[in-house]
Design an enzyme around this catalytic site. Sequence first.
Site, PDB file in Angstrom:
ATOM      1  N   GLY A 141      12.610 -85.301 -10.999  1.00 46.17           N
ATOM      2  CA  GLY A 141      13.030 -84.590 -12.197  1.00 46.17           C
ATOM      3  C   GLY A 141      12.685 -85.416 -13.414  1.00 46.17           C
ATOM      4  O   GLY A 141      11.549 -85.425 -13.889  1.00 46.17           O
ATOM      5  N   SER A 142      13.673 -86.171 -13.919  1.00 46.88           N
ATOM      6  CA  SER A 142      13.392 -87.054 -15.053  1.00 46.88           C
ATOM      7  C   SER A 142      12.365 -88.117 -14.675  1.00 46.88           C
ATOM      8  O   SER A 142      11.583 -88.562 -15.512  1.00 46.88           O
ATOM      9  CB  SER A 142      14.692 -87.726 -15.528  1.00 46.88           C
ATOM     10  OG  SER A 142      15.588 -86.767 -16.041  1.00 46.88           O
ATOM     11  N   ARG A 199      42.533 -62.085 -33.965  1.00 51.26           N
ATOM     12  CA  ARG A 199      43.547 -62.292 -32.934  1.00 51.26           C
ATOM     13  C   ARG A 199      44.867 -62.757 -33.541  1.00 51.26           C
ATOM     14  O   ARG A 199      44.906 -63.696 -34.338  1.00 51.26           O
ATOM     15  CB  ARG A 199      43.042 -63.340 -31.943  1.00 51.26           C
ATOM     16  CG  ARG A 199      44.040 -63.765 -30.886  1.00 51.26           C
ATOM     17  CD  ARG A 199      44.273 -62.710 -29.841  1.00 51.26           C
ATOM     18  NE  ARG A 199      44.977 -63.263 -28.682  1.00 51.26           N
ATOM     19  CZ  ARG A 199      45.365 -62.551 -27.640  1.00 51.26           C
ATOM     20  NH1 ARG A 199      45.109 -61.252 -27.595  1.00 51.26           N
ATOM     21  NH2 ARG A 199      45.985 -63.125 -26.622  1.00 51.26           N
ATOM     22  N   PHE A 201       5.322 -73.964 -16.552  1.00 54.03           N
ATOM     23  CA  PHE A 201       5.097 -75.404 -16.567  1.00 54.03           C
ATOM     24  C   PHE A 201       5.621 -75.994 -15.261  1.00 54.03           C
ATOM     25  O   PHE A 201       6.828 -76.097 -15.060  1.00 54.03           O
ATOM     26  CB  PHE A 201       5.845 -75.985 -17.769  1.00 54.03           C
ATOM     27  CG  PHE A 201       5.606 -77.431 -18.053  1.00 54.03           C
ATOM     28  CD1 PHE A 201       4.421 -77.854 -18.637  1.00 54.03           C
ATOM     29  CD2 PHE A 201       6.588 -78.382 -17.787  1.00 54.03           C
ATOM     30  CE1 PHE A 201       4.220 -79.193 -18.944  1.00 54.03           C
ATOM     31  CE2 PHE A 201       6.391 -79.722 -18.088  1.00 54.03           C
ATOM     32  CZ  PHE A 201       5.208 -80.124 -18.669  1.00 54.03           C
ATOM     33  N   GLY A 236      42.079 -66.943 -22.573  1.00 52.31           N
ATOM     34  CA  GLY A 236      41.737 -66.239 -21.343  1.00 52.31           C
ATOM     35  C   GLY A 236      40.496 -65.381 -21.489  1.00 52.31           C
ATOM     36  O   GLY A 236      39.679 -65.290 -20.560  1.00 52.31           O
ATOM     37  N   GLU A 253      14.086 -80.624 -20.122  1.00 47.38           N
ATOM     38  CA  GLU A 253      13.212 -81.357 -21.041  1.00 47.38           C
ATOM     39  C   GLU A 253      13.719 -82.763 -21.321  1.00 47.38           C
ATOM     40  O   GLU A 253      13.605 -83.283 -22.432  1.00 47.38           O
ATOM     41  CB  GLU A 253      13.034 -80.588 -22.356  1.00 47.38           C
ATOM     42  CG  GLU A 253      11.787 -79.733 -22.401  1.00 47.38           C
ATOM     43  CD  GLU A 253      11.844 -78.550 -21.433  1.00 47.38           C
ATOM     44  OE1 GLU A 253      11.651 -78.774 -20.215  1.00 47.38           O
ATOM     45  OE2 GLU A 253      12.069 -77.435 -21.874  1.00 47.38           O
TER      46      GLU A 253
END
Length: 378
Positions: A127-128, A260, A119, A333, A356
């Site tokens: 862009g937008s 953990r 597309f 971490g 989009e």
Amino acid sequence: MDDRPPASVMARAEAFAADLAPRAAEFDRAERLPRDVVEQMADAGFLGARVPVEWGGLGLSPLEYGELTEVIGKACASTRALLTVHTSLVAETLADRASRRIREKYLPDLASGRRIACFALSEAEAGSDAAAMSTRYLQKGDTFVLDGHKKWISFAGIADVFLVFAADNGVVSAFLVDREMPGVEIRPMSGMLGNRATHMAEVVLSAVEVPAENLVCGIGSGFAFVANSALSRGRYSIAWAGVALAQAALEEMCTYAARREQFGSRIGSFQLVQKMIADAVTEVSAARELCRKAGRMRAERSPEAIAATNIAKYFSSTVACRVTSDAVQVLGGNGCWNGYPAERLFREAKILEIIEGTSQVQQTMISDFGLTTFARKG
């Protein structure tokens, strides 16, 4: 009512996803989606998921397609992106909007995966604000000559067909451009935050002559009729992509928190960790239900389906960002290291707030819908 795709389709999707998930990190590092993955998707029929059966597709309903998208998107965001681009933005749009001649020429190959589509709307300065595009077309007899430069085009690196948008004095039209047409140049891009394996590229068009029969929906229909329709389909796919990433992150944080140990206890017993998990469970469930609502409304062709899709896309993408961020936090971490999926999920989620239509664009459209729908009259 069973909203899941046919059992055979889901079985193929779940088996495919199970093999896909362990390879997602490899694709991300290599910044490419291997050809065998594309071929597997084609062989399973996924690339024609929303294409009607008469044109060689699976003919899935919007809800069924959403379920498929979540399963594949949870395994690998870049692989899911091929569904969004090839299937939603191009193939589904052509099935609904294009002439019978175009459908006969392109849809069987797109549905089967013999040809890959992309597309080509975005540009470096558009862009937008897609209406600001600089790509131009000029009618010349029974052809159109296209000149311009598209950027951020997912799967342009491997695409055979480009749905290209161009303007002539502000009149936007859509064209199907074949890769082998003289004047088409592809410039691969790398170094992206997420969607790294989507073969993103720039598409340069230099006096590309496109036959008049490849004009989609007529002159002037490119933006309002083709692009807007395609983007709504893309937003629906992205909404489910947000659910997929958030669900994957939720599973990562719960698995880690259950194992953990710190200060002599499993961290899943710590109340502040429990809060993050509780919020994630709630938000993922809510996002999925918004997607399902949008899917039902799209299937019914409800006049409010577009607004429901925008709401689902906005909420789902923001949820994906929050949940993946919390997953990194829970893993500490390890969440910052690519030895665990959390850091990749975190990067991929941010992309969904941009593509989009950015979250800010969605907010504007949702606000307009709210003011029109909920403001008391008189």
